[in-house]
Design a protein around this motif. Structure first.
Motif, mmCIF file in Angstrom:
data_model
loop_
_atom_site.group_PDB
_atom_site.id
_atom_site.type_symbol
_atom_site.label_atom_id
_atom_site.label_comp_id
_atom_site.label_asym_id
_atom_site.label_seq_id
_atom_site.Cartn_x
_atom_site.Cartn_y
_atom_site.Cartn_z
ATOM 1 N N VAL A 93 42.193 20.214 29.428
ATOM 2 C CA VAL A 93 42.380 18.782 29.199
ATOM 3 C C VAL A 93 43.477 18.594 28.160
ATOM 4 N N TYR A 94 44.460 17.752 28.483
ATOM 5 C CA TYR A 94 45.461 17.370 27.488
ATOM 6 C C TYR A 94 45.881 15.931 27.735
ATOM 7 N N ALA A 95 46.477 15.327 26.715
ATOM 8 C CA ALA A 95 46.834 13.912 26.796
ATOM 9 C C ALA A 95 48.328 13.731 26.568
ATOM 10 N N ILE A 96 48.893 12.757 27.269
ATOM 11 C CA ILE A 96 50.298 12.377 27.106
ATOM 12 C C ILE A 96 50.328 10.895 26.736
ATOM 13 N N VAL A 97 50.878 10.592 25.570
ATOM 14 C CA VAL A 97 51.031 9.209 25.126
ATOM 15 C C VAL A 97 52.491 8.810 25.319
ATOM 16 N N SER A 98 52.719 7.679 25.973
ATOM 17 C CA SER A 98 54.085 7.220 26.224
ATOM 18 C C SER A 98 54.178 5.720 26.001
ATOM 19 N N GLU A 99 55.397 5.272 25.764
ATOM 20 C CA GLU A 99 55.670 3.849 25.586
ATOM 21 C C GLU A 99 56.918 3.515 26.384
ATOM 22 N N TYR A 100 56.864 2.495 27.221
ATOM 23 C CA TYR A 100 57.977 2.165 28.104
ATOM 24 C C TYR A 100 57.804 0.753 28.640
ATOM 25 N N VAL A 101 58.846 0.257 29.282
ATOM 26 C CA VAL A 101 58.790 -1.036 29.948
ATOM 27 C C VAL A 101 58.527 -0.792 31.434
ATOM 28 N N PRO A 102 57.473 -1.352 32.000
ATOM 29 C CA PRO A 102 57.203 -1.162 33.430
ATOM 30 C C PRO A 102 58.395 -1.570 34.284
ATOM 31 N N ARG A 103 58.543 -0.893 35.429
ATOM 32 C CA ARG A 103 59.735 -1.051 36.254
ATOM 33 C C ARG A 103 59.503 -2.005 37.424
ATOM 34 N N ASN A 104 60.606 -2.403 38.033
ATOM 35 C CA ASN A 104 60.534 -3.157 39.272
ATOM 36 C C ASN A 104 59.786 -2.316 40.308
ATOM 37 N N PRO A 105 58.829 -2.888 41.030
ATOM 38 C CA PRO A 105 58.056 -2.102 42.003
ATOM 39 C C PRO A 105 58.919 -1.359 43.019
ATOM 40 N N ASP A 106 60.083 -1.890 43.351
ATOM 41 C CA ASP A 106 60.949 -1.230 44.334
ATOM 42 C C ASP A 106 61.380 0.163 43.888
ATOM 43 N N SER A 107 61.343 0.422 42.579
ATOM 44 C CA SER A 107 61.773 1.726 42.066
ATOM 45 C C SER A 107 60.596 2.657 41.774
ATOM 46 N N CYS A 108 59.383 2.240 42.129
ATOM 47 C CA CYS A 108 58.183 3.036 41.841
ATOM 48 C C CYS A 108 57.629 3.648 43.127
ATOM 49 N N ARG A 109 57.483 4.965 43.132
ATOM 50 C CA ARG A 109 56.965 5.663 44.308
ATOM 51 C C ARG A 109 55.508 6.070 44.078
ATOM 52 N N PHE A 110 54.851 6.450 45.162
ATOM 53 C CA PHE A 110 53.536 7.067 45.044
ATOM 54 C C PHE A 110 53.716 8.526 44.624
ATOM 55 N N GLU A 111 52.744 9.046 43.899
ATOM 56 C CA GLU A 111 52.764 10.443 43.469
ATOM 57 C C GLU A 111 51.352 10.993 43.514
ATOM 58 N N SER A 112 51.235 12.314 43.551
ATOM 59 C CA SER A 112 49.918 12.948 43.453
ATOM 60 C C SER A 112 50.070 14.285 42.734
ATOM 61 N N HIS A 113 48.939 14.802 42.258
ATOM 62 C CA HIS A 113 48.908 16.051 41.491
ATOM 63 C C HIS A 113 47.863 16.971 42.110
ATOM 64 N N ARG A 114 48.149 18.251 42.190
ATOM 65 C CA ARG A 114 47.218 19.148 42.875
ATOM 66 C C ARG A 114 46.277 19.890 41.931
ATOM 67 N N ARG A 115 46.613 20.005 40.641
ATOM 68 C CA ARG A 115 45.760 20.757 39.718
ATOM 69 C C ARG A 115 44.996 19.874 38.730
ATOM 70 N N TYR A 116 45.422 18.628 38.586
ATOM 71 C CA TYR A 116 44.826 17.770 37.567
ATOM 72 C C TYR A 116 44.435 16.407 38.116
ATOM 73 N N ILE A 117 43.395 15.851 37.512
ATOM 74 C CA ILE A 117 43.040 14.446 37.687
ATOM 75 C C ILE A 117 43.793 13.665 36.619
#
Length: 200
Positions: A93-117
């Protein structure tokens, strides 16, 4: 130790009524929604996520979920600093903290991970997130290490919700997800997000 684990399991099974906005993919589901406590507030699993699958993994690996929820409760009491933090050894278990401005939906793709939830939690601000099934999607970038990307075009069966500090999301390896979308592209404001990676 056994009593502590038992108490945690009972607490995670408590019936919660709060939820993020959005349409549930699991209409009629009677399973109590997992949650954690932030200060005096109960933070509940979003209705677009599978509470049965999440609760089952919590029963199998209570120490992983306890580490995740303890971290969220503690770090959110202050302002979490962007970076990566080990919560359990050996990459469980590890954590990633980030800060950003959400993007236009047109530039956002679906993603998935095979080893982690992915446990995704918005500390401040809000963004729109989506979830679909692999059968609905077309792979555009096959797995490299732990991530695979899919096209978001022509996906009719995806479920979406606005995520804020009142809820969290869980995305399993068979849950392609689409985070980081602006709720209003014309007036998007910065969000602070914690993504806890929990070994599957």
């Amino acid at each position: 130790m056994k009593r502590t684990v038992k108490f945690f399991a009972i607490a995670m099974a408590a019936i919660i009524t709060a939820s993020c906005s959005g349409n549930s993919r699991h209409d009629g589901e009677e399973v109590s929604r997992p949650s954690f406590t932030r200060g005096e507030c109960r933070v509940v699993l979003s209705p677009i996520c599978d509470s049965t699958k999440t609760a089952e993994h919590m029963r199998q690996y209570p120490e992983r979920w306890k580490a995740a929820f303890d971290y969220l409760a503690a770090c959110c009491a202050d302002e979490p600093v962007p970076g990566e933090y080990e919560l359990l050894t050996d990459g469980e278990v590890y954590a990633i903290v980030s800060e950003y401005v959400p993007r236009n939906p047109d530039s956002c793709r679906f993603e998935s991970h095979r080893r982690y939830i992915d446990l995704q939690y918005i500390v401040s601000g809000c963004e729109r997130m989506g979830i679909a099934t692999p059968e609905e999607l077309t792979v555009v970038e096959p797995y490299t290490d732990d991530i695979e990307f899919y096209s978001a075009e022509g996906v009719a069966g995806a479920a979406y919700a606005v995520a804020d500090s009142s809820c969290f999301m869980t995305f399993f390896p068979d849950d392609p997800h689409r985070p980081s979308m602006a709720v209003d592209s014309a007036a998007a404001e910065a969000v602070k997000k914690v993504v806890v990676k929990i070994k599957y």
